[in-house]
Enzyme design. Structure first.
Site, mmCIF file in Angstrom:
data_model
loop_
_atom_site.group_PDB
_atom_site.id
_atom_site.type_symbol
_atom_site.label_atom_id
_atom_site.label_comp_id
_atom_site.label_asym_id
_atom_site.label_seq_id
_atom_site.Cartn_x
_atom_site.Cartn_y
_atom_site.Cartn_z
ATOM 1 N N ASP A 1 -1.722 -5.136 11.429
ATOM 2 C CA ASP A 1 -2.996 -5.756 11.087
ATOM 3 C C ASP A 1 -4.070 -4.936 11.775
ATOM 4 O O ASP A 1 -3.909 -4.550 12.933
ATOM 5 C CB ASP A 1 -3.040 -7.218 11.530
ATOM 6 N N ASN B 1 0.837 -1.198 0.000
ATOM 7 C CA ASN B 1 0.000 0.000 0.000
ATOM 8 C C ASN B 1 0.879 1.259 0.000
ATOM 9 O O ASN B 1 1.549 1.567 0.984
ATOM 10 C CB ASN B 1 -0.894 -0.053 1.251
ATOM 11 N N GLY C 1 -12.421 1.605 3.183
ATOM 12 C CA GLY C 1 -12.961 0.529 4.015
ATOM 13 C C GLY C 1 -14.292 0.913 4.637
ATOM 14 O O GLY C 1 -15.194 1.393 3.958
#
Length: 198
Positions: free
Chosen positions: A69, A10, A152
């Protein structure tokens, strides 16, 4: 040690990390700089997944690695989507993930739509020294999207203290309050000592 690998492809995330680590004179590389590395994220928690990513990449490259994460934890769904947030309805499909979340919460009253975003950052050095940082932000899941920024679940994640969703904040505002921003500040606080320790 002058190179730190960020276990991500990313570009936006890499830019963010480069900026924060610039004062330390560290060269930042990402997975985009190397041949593909197969990572099997089969952990049962954010920290396990971040550790698997960091360990796998470090084993291949022999360099210090930082991985994270993150996910959305919804109370009414017993913590789902959690570690499966990015692939809740298909692989990294934001629209499908949001639609599935809204369907899952269709019958849940507003006051029970509480949730939080969580980030765990894990950094590992070849000598085994590990640094772990966590961040979270609490909020509620709306019934329809609001705002055009972010990505998201941001358009559905409402932060009561700000009277806005994460998608209604500028990138700078979001970094101040977000789970990743908080985890990064904790990480940077502990980083100099971890980086120096031999």
């Amino acid at each position: 040690m002058t190179t730190l690998v960020i276990a991500t492809k990313n570009a936006g995330k890499a830019r963010e990390y480069r900026k924060m680590l610039a004062p330390h004179g560290i060269e930042i590389k990402t997975l985009a700089d190397f041949a593909p590395i197969k990572i099997n994220e089969n952990g049962h928690s954010f920290e396990e997944n971040a550790t698997i990513k960091a360990q796998t990449v470090m084993n291949v490259l022999g360099l210090p690695v930082m991985a994270d994460d993150s996910g959305l934890v919804v109370d009414a769904l017993n913590g789902a989507p959690g570690i499966y947030s990015a692939r809740y309805a298909g692989d990294h499909d934001d629209a499908a993930n949001n639609a599935k979340l809204l369907r899952a919460l269709a019958d849940v009253p507003d006051e029970k739509r509480t949730a939080h975003f969580h980030t765990t950052i894990v950094a590992l050095k070849p000598d085994g020294t590990k640094l772990v940082a966590n961040g979270r932000i609490n909020g509620q899941i709306l019934r329809q999207r609001r705002g055009e920024n972010g990505f998201g679940y941001d358009p559905l994640f409402y932060v009561p203290s700000l009277h806005k969703t994460l998608a209604q904040l500028t990138a700078e505002q979001k970094n101040q309050v977000s789970h990743r921003g908080r985890a990064l500040r904790q990480f940077m606080n502990d980083f100099p000592e971890w980086w120096q320790v031999e």
